[in-house]
Design a protein around this motif. Structure first.
Motif, short mmCIF file in Angstrom:
data_model
loop_
_atom_site.label_atom_id
_atom_site.label_comp_id
_atom_site.label_asym_id
_atom_site.label_seq_id
_atom_site.Cartn_x
_atom_site.Cartn_y
_atom_site.Cartn_z
N ASP A 6 0.82 -1.21 0.00
CA ASP A 6 0.00 0.00 0.00
C ASP A 6 0.86 1.27 0.00
N GLY A 7 1.95 1.24 -0.77
CA GLY A 7 2.79 2.42 -0.92
C GLY A 7 3.78 2.67 0.19
N ARG A 58 6.63 7.15 10.38
CA ARG A 58 5.91 8.42 10.44
C ARG A 58 4.99 8.57 9.23
N ALA A 59 5.45 8.14 8.06
CA ALA A 59 4.61 8.21 6.87
C ALA A 59 3.39 7.31 7.00
N HIS A 60 3.57 6.14 7.61
CA HIS A 60 2.44 5.24 7.83
C HIS A 60 1.43 5.87 8.80
N MET A 61 1.94 6.52 9.83
CA MET A 61 1.07 7.14 10.82
C MET A 61 0.26 8.28 10.20
N LEU A 62 0.86 9.02 9.25
CA LEU A 62 0.19 10.14 8.61
C LEU A 62 -0.54 9.75 7.32
N PHE A 67 6.26 5.34 -1.33
CA PHE A 67 6.72 4.46 -2.40
C PHE A 67 5.59 4.12 -3.36
N ASP A 68 4.69 5.06 -3.58
CA ASP A 68 3.55 4.85 -4.46
C ASP A 68 3.77 5.62 -5.76
#
Length: 95
Positions: A6-7, A58-62, A67-68
Motif C-alpha cells: 500500500d505504498g 511516520r509516513a504510515h502514521m500520517l 513508495f507509491d
C-alpha cells in the motif's frame, strides 16, 4: 513476500530496519577494537537505517505513501491537450 504494501514498507520491515539500525549504531560506539573507518561506516549505516525506519513509520502514521506511483496520475491531470490549447487560442484571439 513483498517489500512494499500500500505504498509503504510493511510493519515488520519498518520495525526491523529501525531496530537493526539502532543495534548497528550502538555497536559502532561500543566496540573500540575495530578500526576507526569500520566504526564510522557502521555508525553512518546504523543512523541511515534508523532514519529510514523512522521516516516510513511516520509516513504510515500520517497515511502518506512514499513508495507509491500516484504522482503519475496527478501529473497527467496537469498536461495540456493540444486540441484544448488550439480551442482556447481560437476563442481568445480571434479577429
Amino acid at each position: 513476500m513483498k517489500l512494499t504494501a500500500d505504498g509503504n514498507f510493511p510493519r515488520w520491515l519498518r520495525v526491523l530496519s529501525f531496530v537493526s539500525g539502532l543495534a548497528i549504531f550502538v555497536a559502532s560506539l561500543a566496540i573500540e577494537w575495530l578500526p576507526r573507518w569500520i566504526r564510522m561506516f557502521c555508525f553512518l549505516l546504523g543512523f541511515g537505517m534508523m532514519a529510514i525506519g523512522g521516516f516510513t513509520s511516520r509516513a504510515h502514521m500520517l497515511h502518506i505513501k512514499p513508495f507509491d506511483n500516484s504522482y503519475k496520475k496527478a501529473r497527467r491531470t496537469y498536461e495540456v491537450d493540444d486540441r484544448d490549447k488550439s480551442n482556447k487560442d481560437d476563442t481568445q484571439g480571434g479577429a
